[in-house]
Design an enzyme around this catalytic site. Structure first.
Site, PDB file in Angstrom:
ATOM      1  N   ALA A  55       0.858  -1.181   0.000  1.00 35.27           N
ATOM      2  CA  ALA A  55       0.000   0.000   0.000  1.00 35.27           C
ATOM      3  C   ALA A  55       0.897   1.235   0.000  1.00 35.27           C
ATOM      4  CB  ALA A  55      -0.899  -0.018   1.240  1.00 35.27           C
ATOM      5  N   HIS A 111       8.698  -2.406 -13.746  1.00 35.46           N
ATOM      6  CA  HIS A 111       9.671  -2.574 -12.657  1.00 35.46           C
ATOM      7  C   HIS A 111      11.050  -2.065 -13.047  1.00 35.46           C
ATOM      8  CE1 HIS A 111       6.501  -5.231 -11.314  1.00 35.46           C
ATOM      9  NE2 HIS A 111       7.089  -5.408 -10.156  1.00 35.46           N
TER      10      HIS A 111
END
Lengths: 348, 653
Positions: B376, B446
């Site tokens: 998160a 990424h």
């Protein structure tokens, strides 16, 4: 038993580590080791690896502790004798000592036969450092050492009597060539006989070589060979041999080296070098390329534009790029026939 | 309402809030207030009853756009707020915050719905870590229930078991939309789903409300963990100015139903109190009009707190361990030296110790100060910001900088803004570590360099680590910095050691008049540089390879500058160098187009006031492909740098 040492290479530990750190040598340089004995610890970002000896012998260090060693590169070797094999690089394999020299400066140093000692204090030796040094060394000398005497300006050459008489010779040779052979050839071929060139290059009896060929290094040519115009015979890096009665068609190129990997990796890879052998009684059609390391048996037929790379049995028909065996040569007394395979190439 | 009801403090406060809101709406209509207001008329009792149980200065409060009631209750009067809205001396935030963005002691409000909720978690965690007898309140509206940050905050609050009270003033409308249309399911289940306690009451009986909130505050204060308290109330005024599309009869009904209005109508003392507040406010406002203004000055230097000691930025030392290990060692040392450093991020827990092992063994040595969080990112950065507001030194890890987009609101609208927006009194000394860049085959999500998205964000410092820097001291400088710092760590560096020897033919130059994070500047010994090469982060290797080739093959030397601080742009070294060379090549790993390079070229050109031959080397403007060959083609290499330098040398600037 072979004398070649077993190299210890750095394993790929994970996607992140392109090099590992040599944490510790467990066995000193030059000491005996057993097969499976742990000889070194390598450290990656996530773990430490034990490196075992691949066999029995004497361990030689190729990298020092705490240094970083790239994946895939050797950092040590196990040799079958207690003496350090000459083939091993020094420990650690460091760059040559001394200052860095630019290419231009290097050429000047070589031209003037200078040593590097005079420039040892500089981090980088540039051409102007060498020029300054040369001025310092020979301040009082005079004379025409720098400017070669008697050299003619470009236009003057064309006006000179030497040029005029040379062109007269060329014109005469051209006329002779047309009269005898009805052909025009490059000037080089006018000046030198093909058979004469073959003799000079040590080719066997009866062979001829067009003078426009590029022939380098160790090239062996047998008897009764025909080497066509614009060919490349490269024995510059490893031996190139051609048997007897073989024809090398115009524009064909036979190599013993390749720089493809050098180019593709931006000069990180090394040049590949291998001996190339062409047998006897082969017909190499025009514009074929024979790659480094190829071995072509006797009586092979190589089709035009073929890229030969590999080993081929005698009596093969080789065609295509990459070259494949597409048929068989049949020789019956004074006749030769070409039998092509049907459908998919049934190599061998 | 009975005539003999004593006017209690909290009711008097509610009346004062209403009187203030009415007065401020009049000022807005008279155009004495610039912009808009979100008044809380109808909801005043919620704030007044709650704050009667809170301890301003000890307890922390995080509020939203409709924050007037909260700040008046917190400050025991509207003076600071009025000064803020009229931009007079003594304004809470020097006139920078206005109606929605207020700060006083431990009171913070912001205009992003729900975005501030994770900050409450961080502050409450700091209170818990320090053993304070205190709690934190996060104010929510029912219109905020669609925001993910609220639920991330609830998750974090429950995991950390912090003294946090979510107070949701349920007025039934999200701006113009009935919340019944935007909020499926039921509220108790929402709280329960995140392990948060739940309580609900309406405000019709002010005393019952007051009593109930007292009990809830006591429960949270005594360690019951986070609770969501819903108060059913109403909004009588429009959302902001004149944007009320609700039926007039509904609004009339709400007024009739309003407990405070009923009190004013029915209770003489309440009415007299209210009138006294109105009168008092008129006088205060009249007096304020004659007071001096806040300083009318715009200076970008005000956006960041004072700079740290530039000596902290050093070239690589003789430590030849991997950069990941050096960062890890610096974190270990800092956590041992000072008890205010807190780490948070995903998968930090040992034995995993973080995806790139920079946080290895820290959860073992300092378990109470390392929070291995849920996935998160918004709450990771928000919680870090809350910790920073409480005076701690949080270091948050974004496992892949690509995920920074999930925290972009926290970085841009919270972390970066607070120092300036709150009038320069409140620092947010949080470090957000961005694990950045490609070269590893991790593909389009990424491998990116995200720093260019944040460059130029006022109030945010962006610092990049390179192989030329001493990693530990640079990270320490960022942690010691009072400004929020995005700390860019190219992941390709982790397995490498810093570069000790200067690039071939160059030597490090002393940095006079150094800015906060001076760049490292290298120049050739014989001062014959023909171009200036500027880079940062993971691109030093290709720059140095290109410079070596240029020098050996062509005798071309460059001045070479490795930037430390990318934003704000403060690069006297680059300007000085290009003044000499007139040629500038920038090299960055991020995408071409709008990165640091073009900005730097414009900046240097402006500063010099003349033409500069320039090239910007950057990644191709495509998402970073996964395949080894494709990724190599997409990212800049030494050949690109070499050609760029040759290119500027062919020009005649």
């Amino acid at each position: 038993m072979t004398d070649a040492p077993h190299y210890l290479t750095v394993p790929r530990a994970n996607a992140n580590d392109d090099s590992l750190r040599l944490l510790e040598w467990k066995v000193p340089d030059g000491q005996p080791v057993r097969a499976g004995q742990i000889v070194a610890l390598l450290e990656g970002s996530k773990a430490v690896f034990d490196i075992e000896s691949p066999g029995e012998g004497w361990l030689f260090h190729l990298a020092s502790e705490r240094s970083s060693v790239p994946v895939g590169k050797p950092f040590g070797a196990v040799a079958p004798t207690p003496d350090r094999p000459d083939s091993l690089p020094e420990t650690p394999p460091e760059q040559a000592a001394g200052p860095n020299v630019t290419k231009k400066a290097g050429r000047l140093i070589e031209e003037h036969g200078l040593g590097l000692e005079a420039f040892a204090h500089l981090p980088v030796v540039k051409s102007r450092h060498v020029e300054a040094y040369l001025r310092e060394q020979a301040p009082a000398e005079s004379g025409p050492a720098d400017a070669p005497a008697g050299s003619l300006p470009e236009d003057a050459i064309l006006q000179s009597p030497e040029y005029a008489s040379f062109m007269k010779v060329v014109a005469g040779l051209e006329e002779r060539m047309r009269a005898r052979h009805r052909r025009h050839v490059p000037v080089g071929a006018l000046l030198m006989d093909r058979a004469e060139l073959a003799r000079r290059l040590g080719a066997g009896e009866g062979s001829t070589i067009y003078p426009d060929s590029l022939i380098m290094g160790d090239v062996t040519i047998g008897r009764q060979c025909w080497i066509g115009p614009f060919t490349v015979l490269d024995g510059g890096n490893a031996p190139l041999s051609i048997g007897d009665y073989t024809s090398v068609g115009s524009g064909s190129q036979l190599y013993t080296h390749t720089t493809f990997e050098l180019a593709l990796t931006g000069y990180k890879a090394e040049m590949a070098v291998a001996e190339t052998r062409v047998g006897s009684c082969c017909f190499i059609a025009p514009e074929a390329m024979i790659g480094a390391g190829s071995v072509i048996g006797d009586h092979c037929f190589i089709a035009p534009y073929t890229h030969v790379d590999g080993t081929f049995e005698p009596y093969s028909i080789i065609a295509g790029s990459p070259g494949r065996v597409v048929g068989r040569v049949e020789v019956v007394r004074d006749r030769a026939r070409l039998h092509y395979f049907h459908g998919e190439s049934p190599q061998d | 309402m009975s005539q003999n009801l004593a006017i209690e403090t909290f009711i008097d406060r509610a009346l004062q809030i209403r009187a203030s809101e009415m007065a401020m709406m009049e000022l807005l209509k008279a155009d004495e207030i610039h912009g808009t207001l979100h008044t809380c008329v109808g909801q005043e009792l919620c704030a007044a009853a709650l704050y009667d149980h809170l301890r301003p200065g000890t307890d922390a409060m995080f509020s939203n756009h409709r924050c007037h009631g909260h700040v008046i209750a917190h400050e025991a009067g509207p003076d600071g707020l009025l000064r803020e809205l009229l931009a007079r001396d003594g304004a809470l935030c020097l006139g920078r915050g206005g109606s929605q963005h207020l700060h006083a002691r431990r009171f913070f409000s912001n205009g992003i719905q729900g975005g501030i909720a994770p900050l409450g978690v961080g502050f409450a965690w700091a209170q818990k870590l320090r053993g304070e007898d205190a709690l934190t309140v996060v104010h929510l509206g029912d219109g905020t229930l669609g925001e993910g940050a609220v639920y991330e905050a609830m998750t974090f609050a429950a995991l950390l078991a912090v003294p946090l009270l979510f107070v949701l003033e349920h007025n039934g409308y999200a701006q113009s939309t009935e919340t019944a249309r935007t909020t499926p399911g039921d509220l108790p289940s929402r709280a329960a789903g995140f392990g948060v306690g739940f309580s609900r009451i309406d405000d019709h009986d002010p005393h019952a409300l007051h009593r109930h909130l007292g009990e809830v505050v006591t429960r949270v204060r005594s360690g019951a963990g986070p609770i969501l308290q819903v108060i059913d109330t109403r909004r009588l005024n429009p959302h902001s100015k004149g944007d009320d599309t609700r039926p007039p009869e509904l609004i009339q009904q709400l007024w009739r139903d309003d407990p405070l209005q009923r009190l004013i109508d029915a209770d003489d003392r309440a009415r007299l109190c209210y009138q006294a507040h109105r009168e008092n406010l008129s006088q205060r406002i009249a007096a304020l009009r004659n007071e001096p203004c806040v300083p009318l000055r715009i200076d970008p230097a005000d956006a960041l707190p004072a700079s740290p000691d530039p000596q902290a930025v050093r070239p690589a030392g003789d430590d030849q361990t991997r950069i990941a290990e050096q960062l890890n060692a610096a974190l270990h040392a800092m956590m041992a030296e000072r008890d205010d450093v807190v780490l948070l991020g995903e998968d930090l827990l040992d034995p995993y110790g973080g995806a790139f092992k920079v946080t290895r063994n820290l959860s073992t040595t300092c378990p109470e100060r390392v929070f291995s969080t849920p996935i998160a990112e918004s709450a990771i950065v928000g919680t870090a910001n809350g910790l920073a507001l409480a005076g701690l030194r949080p270091v948050a890890e974004i496992m892949f900088s690509d995920f920074a987009t999930l925290a972009a609101d926290q970085i841009i609208n919270h972390l970066a803004k607070f120092f300036y927006m709150y009038g320069g009194a409140q620092t947010c000394p949080a470090v957000v570590r961005l694990v950045s860049g490609g070269g590893r085959g991790y593909g389009p999500t990424h491998s990116q360099c995200m720093e260019s998205l944040f460059l130029g964000t006022p109030g945010l410092r962006v610092v990049a680590l390179s192989r030329r820097h001493d990693p530990g001291p640079l990270l320490r400088a960022a942690v010691a910095d009072d400004a929020p710092v995005l700390f860019v760590e190219p992941k390709r560096l982790y397995a490498q050691a810093p570069l000790l020897a200067p690039p071939l033919g160059l030597s490090l130059q002393p940095n006079e008049d150094a800015p906060a994070y001076p760049a490292l500047r290298y120049a050739p010994a014989d001062d014959d540089a023909e171009a200036t090469l500027v880079t940062f982060g993971g691109m030093t290797d290709i720059c140095e390879e290109a410079m070596r080739t240029l020098l050996i093959d062509e005798e071309i030397s460059c001045e070479y500058i490795v930037l430390t601080q990318l934003s704000p742009l403060d690069v006297p070294e680059v300007i000085d160098s290009v003044r000499r060379t007139s040629r500038l090549v920038t090299v960055e790993e991020g995408p071409a187009g709008f990165g640091l390079g073009p900005g730097l070229v414009a900046h240097v050109g402006e500063a010099l006031g003349r033409g500069v031959a320039a090239r910007c080397v950057a990644a191709a403007a495509v998402p970073i492909p996964a395949d080894r060959q494709l990724e190599t083609l997409a990212l800049p290499d030494a050949q690109n740098v070499l050609h760029a330098v040759e290119g500027v040398l062919e020009e005649d600037p």
